[in-house]
Design an enzyme around this catalytic site. Sequence first.
Site, mmCIF file in Angstrom:
data_model
loop_
_atom_site.group_PDB
_atom_site.id
_atom_site.type_symbol
_atom_site.label_atom_id
_atom_site.label_comp_id
_atom_site.label_asym_id
_atom_site.label_seq_id
_atom_site.Cartn_x
_atom_site.Cartn_y
_atom_site.Cartn_z
ATOM 1 N N PHE A 154 -12.040 2.982 4.938
ATOM 2 C CA PHE A 154 -10.778 2.427 4.275
ATOM 3 C C PHE A 154 -10.529 1.190 5.299
ATOM 4 O O PHE A 154 -9.954 0.170 4.582
ATOM 5 C CB PHE A 154 -10.021 3.658 4.584
ATOM 6 C CG PHE A 154 -8.579 3.329 4.386
ATOM 7 C CD1 PHE A 154 -8.100 3.367 3.068
ATOM 8 C CD2 PHE A 154 -7.754 3.053 5.423
ATOM 9 C CE1 PHE A 154 -6.650 3.034 2.994
ATOM 10 C CE2 PHE A 154 -6.488 2.356 5.045
ATOM 11 C CZ PHE A 154 -5.859 2.741 3.958
ATOM 12 N N TYR B 134 0.873 -1.065 -0.087
ATOM 13 C CA TYR B 134 0.132 -0.145 -0.046
ATOM 14 C C TYR B 134 0.787 1.354 0.037
ATOM 15 O O TYR B 134 0.484 2.304 -0.937
ATOM 16 C CB TYR B 134 -0.838 0.050 1.255
ATOM 17 C CG TYR B 134 -1.860 1.321 1.356
ATOM 18 C CD1 TYR B 134 -2.751 1.193 0.500
ATOM 19 C CD2 TYR B 134 -1.725 2.032 2.340
ATOM 20 C CE1 TYR B 134 -3.541 2.772 0.407
ATOM 21 C CE2 TYR B 134 -2.337 3.368 2.138
ATOM 22 C CZ TYR B 134 -3.263 3.573 1.263
ATOM 23 O OH TYR B 134 -3.994 4.774 1.362
HETATM 24 P P1 NDP Z 1 -13.295 4.326 1.271
HETATM 25 O O1 NDP Z 1 -13.192 2.918 0.989
HETATM 26 O O2 NDP Z 1 -14.579 5.083 2.025
HETATM 27 O O3 NDP Z 1 -13.584 4.859 -0.162
HETATM 28 C C1 NDP Z 1 -13.018 4.402 -1.427
HETATM 29 C C2 NDP Z 1 -13.602 4.802 -2.735
HETATM 30 O O4 NDP Z 1 -12.487 4.197 -3.740
HETATM 31 C C3 NDP Z 1 -15.009 4.117 -2.838
HETATM 32 O O5 NDP Z 1 -15.808 5.167 -3.536
HETATM 33 C C4 NDP Z 1 -14.706 2.844 -3.855
HETATM 34 O O6 NDP Z 1 -15.975 2.683 -4.528
HETATM 35 C C5 NDP Z 1 -13.709 3.277 -4.820
HETATM 36 N N1 NDP Z 1 -12.971 2.268 -5.417
HETATM 37 C C6 NDP Z 1 -12.366 1.322 -4.665
HETATM 38 N N2 NDP Z 1 -11.887 0.292 -5.570
HETATM 39 C C7 NDP Z 1 -12.506 0.835 -6.940
HETATM 40 C C8 NDP Z 1 -12.583 0.223 -8.126
HETATM 41 N N3 NDP Z 1 -11.868 -1.060 -8.562
HETATM 42 N N4 NDP Z 1 -13.029 1.002 -9.185
HETATM 43 C C9 NDP Z 1 -13.845 1.888 -8.763
HETATM 44 N N5 NDP Z 1 -13.835 2.508 -7.470
HETATM 45 C C10 NDP Z 1 -13.158 2.065 -6.748
HETATM 46 O O7 NDP Z 1 -12.123 4.917 1.505
HETATM 47 P P2 NDP Z 1 -11.399 6.436 1.711
HETATM 48 O O8 NDP Z 1 -12.423 7.212 1.114
HETATM 49 O O9 NDP Z 1 -10.869 6.596 3.148
HETATM 50 O O10 NDP Z 1 -10.356 6.404 0.329
HETATM 51 C C11 NDP Z 1 -10.131 7.395 -0.713
HETATM 52 C C12 NDP Z 1 -8.846 7.554 -0.916
HETATM 53 O O11 NDP Z 1 -8.278 7.977 0.136
HETATM 54 C C13 NDP Z 1 -8.001 6.467 -1.217
HETATM 55 O O12 NDP Z 1 -7.164 6.516 -2.278
HETATM 56 C C14 NDP Z 1 -7.147 5.996 0.052
HETATM 57 O O13 NDP Z 1 -6.070 5.406 -0.241
HETATM 58 C C15 NDP Z 1 -6.978 7.594 0.508
HETATM 59 N N6 NDP Z 1 -6.505 7.848 1.787
HETATM 60 C C16 NDP Z 1 -7.321 7.232 2.638
HETATM 61 C C17 NDP Z 1 -7.118 7.517 4.077
HETATM 62 C C18 NDP Z 1 -7.682 7.082 5.356
HETATM 63 O O14 NDP Z 1 -7.352 6.995 6.264
HETATM 64 N N7 NDP Z 1 -8.987 6.877 5.252
HETATM 65 C C19 NDP Z 1 -5.670 8.301 4.337
HETATM 66 C C20 NDP Z 1 -4.966 8.660 3.204
HETATM 67 C C21 NDP Z 1 -5.449 8.422 2.155
HETATM 68 P P3 NDP Z 1 -16.656 1.403 -4.978
HETATM 69 O O15 NDP Z 1 -16.298 0.271 -3.744
HETATM 70 O O16 NDP Z 1 -18.044 1.729 -5.030
HETATM 71 O O17 NDP Z 1 -16.196 0.893 -6.366
HETATM 72 C C1 8X3 Z 2 -4.353 5.577 4.946
HETATM 73 C C2 8X3 Z 2 -3.761 6.185 5.917
HETATM 74 O O1 8X3 Z 2 -2.008 5.574 7.741
HETATM 75 O O2 8X3 Z 2 -3.342 3.626 7.234
HETATM 76 O O3 8X3 Z 2 -3.490 6.085 3.589
HETATM 77 O O4 8X3 Z 2 -1.748 4.499 5.428
HETATM 78 S S1 8X3 Z 2 -2.510 4.645 6.575
#
Ligand code: NDP
Ligand code: 8X3
Length: 254
Positions: free
Chosen positions: A190, A153
Amino acid sequence: MRKIALITGATSGIGEATAFMLAENNYKVILTGRRQDRLNALKNKMEKEYSTQVYTLHFDIRNPEETENAIKNLPEEWQNIGILINNAGLAAGLSTINEGDPADWDQMIDTNIKGLLQITRIISKKMIQRGEGHIVNISSIAGKETYPLGNVYCATKHAVQALTKGMRLDFLPYGIKVSSVCPGAVHTEFSLVRFKGDKHRADKVYEGFTPLYANDIAETILFVITRPKHVNIDDILIMPTAQAFSRDFNKKTS
Ligand code: NDP
Ligand code: 8X3
């Protein structure tokens, strides 16, 4: 004229909150994701709450043909995408490489890197033709540090950081902005996804401290995309006050 913003992964978490934030601020929004039911429900809710238009695209960003067709088949009035929020992404699993599951690696690499690249390739062509646009990549603290068991990741988010810099250079001649937003722990789905539906394990991640919420990141994204034409925010790291670096938390135990 209202700008059009396309948000990948708008069915939950940061993407969903960003969609609401942009709709509230007069952007026309295109929502994408795999879960059609959620896309439909969001469109209905947003069009009721805000006087804006919402378009939904249902595709798996890991599939290049699905992605290309979805964008190609947008109605004419939705073609001029001014802002691309590359948010769709996930972590699958948390383990050493020797114990790792190659299927998890594929899912993360195909979504977080190759999916982001593919949709950027398609949408940036039109931005280049028009000589304007803004691409915002949702990266992570994991793009700046590698934490124990986070190997693949973290590698995908380091790649997002490198690709942001690459895009900035590639699109410099065309006046297209490119930004990276790097959050620490945000309470979304997430961890539920990372731990494959294990809610107890997922909830534990956010216990004992106040994490960021999706809306905090949506506000940051709104700030990034509303700077004047001559200002580009290259990179923002946004952390919970109770988290310094990827694994150092000020957790209160009861
Ligand atoms: P969520 O799991 O709540 O949201 C993830 C989103 O990505 C969903 O809408 C999902 O939609 C979509 N997604 C995942 N796989 C696919 C796919 N194959 N095709 C299309 N859509 C996809 O997580 P977050 O909102 O937390 O994550 C959003 C972004 O933020 C990510 O890139 C994550 O790495 C990043 N991030 C998150 C952090 C955290 O602590 N939460 C911290 C730092 C970065 P669906 O399942 O409907 O396809
Ligand atoms: C999502 C936050 O710290 O789990 O990118 O990688 S962490």
